[in-house]
Design an enzyme around this catalytic site. Structure first.
Site, PDB file in Angstrom:
ATOM      1  N   SER A 149     -25.418  95.832 -25.065  1.00  0.00           N
ATOM      2  CA  SER A 149     -24.784  94.541 -25.384  1.00  0.00           C
ATOM      3  C   SER A 149     -24.091  94.589 -26.745  1.00  0.00           C
ATOM      4  CB  SER A 149     -25.839  93.434 -25.405  1.00  0.00           C
ATOM      5  OG  SER A 149     -25.268  92.241 -25.924  1.00  0.00           O
ATOM      6  N   TYR A 162     -34.258  89.786 -27.237  1.00  0.00           N
ATOM      7  CA  TYR A 162     -33.296  90.429 -26.317  1.00  0.00           C
ATOM      8  C   TYR A 162     -32.466  91.456 -27.090  1.00  0.00           C
ATOM      9  CZ  TYR A 162     -28.993  90.856 -23.526  1.00  0.00           C
ATOM     10  OH  TYR A 162     -27.904  91.337 -22.840  1.00  0.00           O
TER      11      TYR A 162
HETATM   12  P1  NAP Z   1     -27.216  88.693 -13.877  1.00  0.00           P
HETATM   13  O1  NAP Z   1     -25.965  88.151 -13.294  1.00  0.00           O
HETATM   14  O2  NAP Z   1     -28.325  87.786 -14.225  1.00  0.00           O
HETATM   15  O3  NAP Z   1     -27.761  89.833 -12.898  1.00  0.00           O
HETATM   16  C1  NAP Z   1     -28.911  90.540 -13.274  1.00  0.00           C
HETATM   17  C2  NAP Z   1     -29.177  91.646 -12.290  1.00  0.00           C
HETATM   18  O4  NAP Z   1     -30.353  92.349 -12.716  1.00  0.00           O
HETATM   19  C3  NAP Z   1     -29.443  91.127 -10.892  1.00  0.00           C
HETATM   20  O5  NAP Z   1     -28.923  92.032  -9.956  1.00  0.00           O
HETATM   21  C4  NAP Z   1     -30.972  91.097 -10.829  1.00  0.00           C
HETATM   22  O6  NAP Z   1     -31.479  91.311  -9.502  1.00  0.00           O
HETATM   23  C5  NAP Z   1     -31.353  92.265 -11.711  1.00  0.00           C
HETATM   24  N1  NAP Z   1     -32.662  92.043 -12.309  1.00  0.00           N
HETATM   25  C6  NAP Z   1     -32.988  91.094 -13.216  1.00  0.00           C
HETATM   26  N2  NAP Z   1     -34.305  91.152 -13.480  1.00  0.00           N
HETATM   27  C7  NAP Z   1     -34.814  92.140 -12.721  1.00  0.00           C
HETATM   28  C8  NAP Z   1     -36.114  92.676 -12.537  1.00  0.00           C
HETATM   29  N3  NAP Z   1     -37.184  92.183 -13.181  1.00  0.00           N
HETATM   30  N4  NAP Z   1     -36.275  93.694 -11.656  1.00  0.00           N
HETATM   31  C9  NAP Z   1     -35.216  94.189 -10.992  1.00  0.00           C
HETATM   32  N5  NAP Z   1     -33.970  93.721 -11.115  1.00  0.00           N
HETATM   33  C10 NAP Z   1     -33.765  92.704 -11.966  1.00  0.00           C
HETATM   34  O7  NAP Z   1     -26.912  89.525 -15.223  1.00  0.00           O
HETATM   35  P2  NAP Z   1     -25.547  90.106 -15.811  1.00  0.00           P
HETATM   36  O8  NAP Z   1     -24.968  89.097 -16.696  1.00  0.00           O
HETATM   37  O9  NAP Z   1     -24.727  90.690 -14.732  1.00  0.00           O
HETATM   38  O10 NAP Z   1     -26.122  91.257 -16.771  1.00  0.00           O
HETATM   39  C11 NAP Z   1     -26.203  92.610 -16.360  1.00  0.00           C
HETATM   40  C12 NAP Z   1     -26.520  93.460 -17.572  1.00  0.00           C
HETATM   41  O11 NAP Z   1     -25.520  93.263 -18.572  1.00  0.00           O
HETATM   42  C13 NAP Z   1     -27.858  93.122 -18.224  1.00  0.00           C
HETATM   43  O12 NAP Z   1     -28.487  94.291 -18.681  1.00  0.00           O
HETATM   44  C14 NAP Z   1     -27.440  92.248 -19.410  1.00  0.00           C
HETATM   45  O13 NAP Z   1     -28.378  92.282 -20.451  1.00  0.00           O
HETATM   46  C15 NAP Z   1     -26.130  92.918 -19.802  1.00  0.00           C
HETATM   47  N6  NAP Z   1     -25.232  92.037 -20.545  1.00  0.00           N
HETATM   48  C16 NAP Z   1     -24.747  90.866 -19.989  1.00  0.00           C
HETATM   49  C17 NAP Z   1     -23.880  90.088 -20.719  1.00  0.00           C
HETATM   50  C18 NAP Z   1     -23.308  88.811 -20.174  1.00  0.00           C
HETATM   51  O14 NAP Z   1     -22.668  88.060 -20.939  1.00  0.00           O
HETATM   52  N7  NAP Z   1     -23.449  88.510 -18.897  1.00  0.00           N
HETATM   53  C19 NAP Z   1     -23.510  90.475 -22.023  1.00  0.00           C
HETATM   54  C20 NAP Z   1     -24.005  91.639 -22.557  1.00  0.00           C
HETATM   55  C21 NAP Z   1     -24.861  92.424 -21.813  1.00  0.00           C
HETATM   56  P3  NAP Z   1     -31.890  90.094  -8.491  1.00  0.00           P
HETATM   57  O15 NAP Z   1     -30.922  89.001  -8.710  1.00  0.00           O
HETATM   58  O16 NAP Z   1     -31.782  90.727  -7.145  1.00  0.00           O
HETATM   59  O17 NAP Z   1     -33.289  89.708  -8.813  1.00  0.00           O
END
Ligand code: NAP
Length: 256
Positions: A149, A162
């Protein structure tokens, strides 16, 4: 130009049922990779990602395991072994994208031990042991990409615990790159800024939230999963072969 840079490769993308992981799975499949679409609880969403890949002419299958315990890592690898052997005759793969992650809305003062442990288990412990236990399965010349991130560069103390997990992932990336270099495996981290996914929906889909988020990026807009997926695809491709141990900023120039 060959647009199918990953023909014949196999990619595992954790957390590919939704959001950034879904975007990465679609993009790697479009490049020709067979993609294992991992999900935690949302089998329906993972099936939809697989269907979208197949509709576009790609190859994918879903594997589910909650990554909040070591048992989950073991279950994921067992399922991967079964699916890959059935489809390809071997359990080997080429690309591992550690994307699954959980966020927090708790401030430094509010965070309790249980939440701290959950953040570190899903965001750090699971990728650590998934990589460790994948070493015999990951082909030489392979790729590991950790989704970290922008908060490892930009101070944002409101979500301290986080942020620490992503700092740990960056450190993991650096040292793993040195360790796996002799095998020709590159290891890089991709650092998104604010991306329009479910974790941000509650505040980002308000006019004030949108304006605030857009104002952060030098490019004046909010990131989409495809913006991150394109950078991951480069790191995963043969073109990325001479880049390892790097933290790739994918924030659209936030807080330059
Ligand atoms: P998201 O839309 O909430 O999706 C999260 C994904 O991770 C889903 O496929 C979920 O699976 C899976 N997941 C969550 N908890 C889990 C667990 N305990 N066991 C197995 N799978 C799990 O998140 P996102 O925004 O796409 O983020 C993806 C990555 O990017 C993360 O590492 C996040 O920290 C990073 N990130 C995001 C942002 C942002 O602004 N969105 C910014 C910087 C970094 P299910 O739904 O099937 O449970």
């Amino acid at each position: 130009m060959n647009t199918k840079r990953l023909e014949g490769r196999i990619a595992v993308v954790t957390g590919a049922s939704r959001g950034i992981g879904r975007g990465i799975a679609l993009r790697l499949a479009a490049e020709g990779a067979l993609v294992a679409v991992h999900y935690g609880t949302r089998r329906d969403a993972a099936d939809e990602t697989v269907s979208a890949i197949e509709r576009a002419g790609g190859l994918a299958f879903a594997v589910g395991a909650e990554l909040d315990s070591m048992g989950g890592v073991g279950r994921l690898l067992q399922m991967l072994d079964e699916e890959l052997v059935r489809r390809t005759g071997s359990n080997q793969f080429d690309i591992l994208v550690n994307n699954a992650g959980v966020g927090t809305s708790s401030s430094f003062e509010e965070t309790n031990e249980e939440e701290f442990d959950r953040l570190f288990t899903v965001n750090v412990k699971a990728p650590y042991f998934l990589v460790q236990q994948s070493l015999g399965r990951l082909r030489n010349g392979g790729r590991i990409i950790n989704i970290s991130s922008g908060v490892t560069r930009i101070a944002y103390p409101h979500i301290m615990a986080y942020n620490l997990t992503k700092g740990a992932l960056n450190t993991f990336t650096l040292h793993l790159a040195q360790l796996l270099g002799p095998r020709g495996i590159t290891v890089n981290a991709v650092l998104p800024g604010i991306v329009d996914t479910d974790v941000n929906a509650s505040w980002l889909h308000t006019p004030e939230g949108r304006k605030y988020a857009e104002g952060m990026s030098a490019l004046g807009r909010v990131g989409e999963p495809e913006d991150i997926a394109d950078i991951v695809a480069f790191a995963a491709s043969p073109d990325g072969r001479w880049m390892t141990g790097q933290m790739l900023d994918a924030t659209g120039g936030s807080h330059l």
